[in-house]
Design a protein around this motif. Structure first.
Motif, PDB file in Angstrom:
ATOM      1  N   GLN A   1     -35.664 -47.492 -26.355  1.00  0.00           N
ATOM      2  CA  GLN A   1     -36.220 -46.148 -26.380  1.00  0.00           C
ATOM      3  C   GLN A   1     -36.775 -45.866 -27.776  1.00  0.00           C
ATOM      4  O   GLN A   1     -36.083 -46.052 -28.775  1.00  0.00           O
ATOM      5  CB  GLN A   1     -35.145 -45.116 -26.017  1.00  0.00           C
ATOM      6  CG  GLN A   1     -35.630 -43.700 -25.948  1.00  0.00           C
ATOM      7  CD  GLN A   1     -36.422 -43.405 -24.695  1.00  0.00           C
ATOM      8  OE1 GLN A   1     -36.477 -44.228 -23.780  1.00  0.00           O
ATOM      9  NE2 GLN A   1     -37.071 -42.263 -24.645  1.00  0.00           N
ATOM     10  N   VAL A   2     -38.026 -45.422 -27.821  1.00  0.00           N
ATOM     11  CA  VAL A   2     -38.662 -45.094 -29.094  1.00  0.00           C
ATOM     12  C   VAL A   2     -38.531 -43.606 -29.334  1.00  0.00           C
ATOM     13  O   VAL A   2     -38.746 -42.793 -28.431  1.00  0.00           O
ATOM     14  CB  VAL A   2     -40.149 -45.498 -29.068  1.00  0.00           C
ATOM     15  CG1 VAL A   2     -40.848 -45.036 -30.331  1.00  0.00           C
ATOM     16  CG2 VAL A   2     -40.268 -47.010 -28.901  1.00  0.00           C
ATOM     17  N   GLN A   3     -38.190 -43.242 -30.551  1.00  0.00           N
ATOM     18  CA  GLN A   3     -38.131 -41.829 -30.918  1.00  0.00           C
ATOM     19  C   GLN A   3     -39.292 -41.495 -31.841  1.00  0.00           C
ATOM     20  O   GLN A   3     -39.607 -42.261 -32.759  1.00  0.00           O
ATOM     21  CB  GLN A   3     -36.811 -41.513 -31.613  1.00  0.00           C
ATOM     22  CG  GLN A   3     -35.605 -41.588 -30.694  1.00  0.00           C
ATOM     23  CD  GLN A   3     -34.334 -41.121 -31.366  1.00  0.00           C
ATOM     24  OE1 GLN A   3     -34.191 -41.205 -32.570  1.00  0.00           O
ATOM     25  NE2 GLN A   3     -33.406 -40.617 -30.576  1.00  0.00           N
ATOM     26  N   VAL A  92     -47.709 -25.113 -30.897  1.00  0.00           N
ATOM     27  CA  VAL A  92     -46.742 -26.179 -31.139  1.00  0.00           C
ATOM     28  C   VAL A  92     -47.497 -27.495 -31.039  1.00  0.00           C
ATOM     29  O   VAL A  92     -48.204 -27.731 -30.052  1.00  0.00           O
ATOM     30  CB  VAL A  92     -45.585 -26.150 -30.132  1.00  0.00           C
ATOM     31  CG1 VAL A  92     -44.625 -27.309 -30.389  1.00  0.00           C
ATOM     32  CG2 VAL A  92     -44.850 -24.820 -30.207  1.00  0.00           C
ATOM     33  N   TYR A  93     -47.366 -28.323 -32.040  1.00  0.00           N
ATOM     34  CA  TYR A  93     -48.064 -29.600 -32.095  1.00  0.00           C
ATOM     35  C   TYR A  93     -47.098 -30.727 -31.749  1.00  0.00           C
ATOM     36  O   TYR A  93     -46.001 -30.817 -32.303  1.00  0.00           O
ATOM     37  CB  TYR A  93     -48.660 -29.814 -33.483  1.00  0.00           C
ATOM     38  CG  TYR A  93     -49.911 -28.997 -33.717  1.00  0.00           C
ATOM     39  CD1 TYR A  93     -49.849 -27.612 -33.837  1.00  0.00           C
ATOM     40  CD2 TYR A  93     -51.166 -29.605 -33.783  1.00  0.00           C
ATOM     41  CE1 TYR A  93     -50.991 -26.846 -34.027  1.00  0.00           C
ATOM     42  CE2 TYR A  93     -52.316 -28.852 -33.978  1.00  0.00           C
ATOM     43  CZ  TYR A  93     -52.216 -27.475 -34.094  1.00  0.00           C
ATOM     44  OH  TYR A  93     -53.365 -26.726 -34.277  1.00  0.00           O
ATOM     45  N   TYR A  94     -47.534 -31.571 -30.817  1.00  0.00           N
ATOM     46  CA  TYR A  94     -46.714 -32.668 -30.333  1.00  0.00           C
ATOM     47  C   TYR A  94     -47.391 -34.004 -30.629  1.00  0.00           C
ATOM     48  O   TYR A  94     -48.602 -34.144 -30.513  1.00  0.00           O
ATOM     49  CB  TYR A  94     -46.511 -32.573 -28.827  1.00  0.00           C
ATOM     50  CG  TYR A  94     -45.785 -31.347 -28.352  1.00  0.00           C
ATOM     51  CD1 TYR A  94     -46.476 -30.192 -28.022  1.00  0.00           C
ATOM     52  CD2 TYR A  94     -44.394 -31.344 -28.228  1.00  0.00           C
ATOM     53  CE1 TYR A  94     -45.816 -29.064 -27.581  1.00  0.00           C
ATOM     54  CE2 TYR A  94     -43.721 -30.216 -27.776  1.00  0.00           C
ATOM     55  CZ  TYR A  94     -44.440 -29.091 -27.462  1.00  0.00           C
ATOM     56  OH  TYR A  94     -43.770 -27.969 -27.015  1.00  0.00           O
ATOM     57  N   CYS A  95     -46.576 -34.976 -30.942  1.00  0.00           N
ATOM     58  CA  CYS A  95     -47.043 -36.345 -31.134  1.00  0.00           C
ATOM     59  C   CYS A  95     -46.725 -37.140 -29.865  1.00  0.00           C
ATOM     60  O   CYS A  95     -45.656 -36.975 -29.262  1.00  0.00           O
ATOM     61  CB  CYS A  95     -46.329 -36.952 -32.323  1.00  0.00           C
ATOM     62  SG  CYS A  95     -46.761 -38.663 -32.677  1.00  0.00           S
ATOM     63  N   ASN A  96     -47.665 -37.981 -29.459  1.00  0.00           N
ATOM     64  CA  ASN A  96     -47.474 -38.829 -28.283  1.00  0.00           C
ATOM     65  C   ASN A  96     -47.987 -40.221 -28.585  1.00  0.00           C
ATOM     66  O   ASN A  96     -49.029 -40.374 -29.225  1.00  0.00           O
ATOM     67  CB  ASN A  96     -48.236 -38.241 -27.095  1.00  0.00           C
ATOM     68  CG  ASN A  96     -48.339 -39.203 -25.930  1.00  0.00           C
ATOM     69  OD1 ASN A  96     -49.319 -39.938 -25.788  1.00  0.00           O
ATOM     70  ND2 ASN A  96     -47.315 -39.219 -25.103  1.00  0.00           N
ATOM     71  N   GLY A 101     -46.955 -49.679 -20.260  1.00  0.00           N
ATOM     72  CA  GLY A 101     -45.607 -49.453 -19.773  1.00  0.00           C
ATOM     73  C   GLY A 101     -44.766 -48.475 -20.561  1.00  0.00           C
ATOM     74  O   GLY A 101     -43.554 -48.374 -20.308  1.00  0.00           O
ATOM     75  N   PHE A 102     -45.344 -47.753 -21.489  1.00  0.00           N
ATOM     76  CA  PHE A 102     -44.552 -46.762 -22.205  1.00  0.00           C
ATOM     77  C   PHE A 102     -45.383 -45.541 -22.550  1.00  0.00           C
ATOM     78  O   PHE A 102     -46.606 -45.595 -22.653  1.00  0.00           O
ATOM     79  CB  PHE A 102     -43.910 -47.357 -23.476  1.00  0.00           C
ATOM     80  CG  PHE A 102     -44.908 -47.829 -24.500  1.00  0.00           C
ATOM     81  CD1 PHE A 102     -45.362 -49.141 -24.501  1.00  0.00           C
ATOM     82  CD2 PHE A 102     -45.391 -46.961 -25.467  1.00  0.00           C
ATOM     83  CE1 PHE A 102     -46.285 -49.586 -25.436  1.00  0.00           C
ATOM     84  CE2 PHE A 102     -46.302 -47.400 -26.421  1.00  0.00           C
ATOM     85  CZ  PHE A 102     -46.757 -48.707 -26.406  1.00  0.00           C
ATOM     86  N   ASP A 103     -44.676 -44.431 -22.706  1.00  0.00           N
ATOM     87  CA  ASP A 103     -45.307 -43.140 -22.981  1.00  0.00           C
ATOM     88  C   ASP A 103     -44.225 -42.257 -23.591  1.00  0.00           C
ATOM     89  O   ASP A 103     -43.304 -41.827 -22.891  1.00  0.00           O
ATOM     90  CB  ASP A 103     -45.831 -42.536 -21.674  1.00  0.00           C
ATOM     91  CG  ASP A 103     -46.649 -41.273 -21.890  1.00  0.00           C
ATOM     92  OD1 ASP A 103     -47.321 -40.831 -20.933  1.00  0.00           O
ATOM     93  OD2 ASP A 103     -46.615 -40.711 -23.003  1.00  0.00           O
ATOM     94  N   TYR A 104     -44.310 -42.020 -24.904  1.00  0.00           N
ATOM     95  CA  TYR A 104     -43.264 -41.282 -25.603  1.00  0.00           C
ATOM     96  C   TYR A 104     -43.823 -40.026 -26.252  1.00  0.00           C
ATOM     97  O   TYR A 104     -44.958 -40.010 -26.742  1.00  0.00           O
ATOM     98  CB  TYR A 104     -42.617 -42.157 -26.692  1.00  0.00           C
ATOM     99  CG  TYR A 104     -41.968 -43.407 -26.175  1.00  0.00           C
ATOM    100  CD1 TYR A 104     -42.515 -44.661 -26.449  1.00  0.00           C
ATOM    101  CD2 TYR A 104     -40.805 -43.349 -25.418  1.00  0.00           C
ATOM    102  CE1 TYR A 104     -41.915 -45.824 -25.986  1.00  0.00           C
ATOM    103  CE2 TYR A 104     -40.211 -44.503 -24.943  1.00  0.00           C
ATOM    104  CZ  TYR A 104     -40.770 -45.733 -25.232  1.00  0.00           C
ATOM    105  OH  TYR A 104     -40.175 -46.870 -24.759  1.00  0.00           O
TER     106      TYR A 104
END
Length: 115
Positions: A1-3, A92-96, A101-104
């Protein structure tokens, strides 16, 4: 799991600047597309800027010429330099970061532009 951990938000006057940081827990940002999104109250989340693993950048028209996205591979961090801030940048600013195969997502950081 990537944070992903965002930081750098705050309250700034119109015309001011802020630099947001998105730090990843692993060396993944150079192999994915990383974007900064924002969501204002009552509005849909929208893409502000993105950077690919090869460094190709894309900006929403509303921030072109004012915001710059960049990446420091050694620090596993993507930045969003925001200049000439306007009240309508408040959100609110979000990082993605996403790839095969992944989406964090990060937890978000509040940016408020007000006099």
């Amino acid at each position: 799991q990537v944070q992903l951990v965002e930081s750098g938000g705050g309250l700034v006057q119109p015309g001011g600047s802020l630099r947001l940081s998105c730090a990843a827990s692993t060396n993944i940002l150079g192999f994915s597309i990383t974007g900064w999104y924002r969501q204002a109250p009552g509005k849909e989340r929208e893409l502000v800027a993105s950077i690919s693993g090869r460094g190709v950048t894309i900006y929403d028209d509303s921030v072109k010429g004012r915001f710059t996205i960049s990446r420091d591979n050694a620090k596993n961090t993507v930045y969003l330099q925001m200049n000439s801030l306007k009240p309508e940048d408040t959100a609110v600013y979000y990082c993605n970061t996403k790839g095969m195969g992944f989406d964090y997502w990060g937890q978000g950081t509040q940016v408020a532009v007000s006099s």
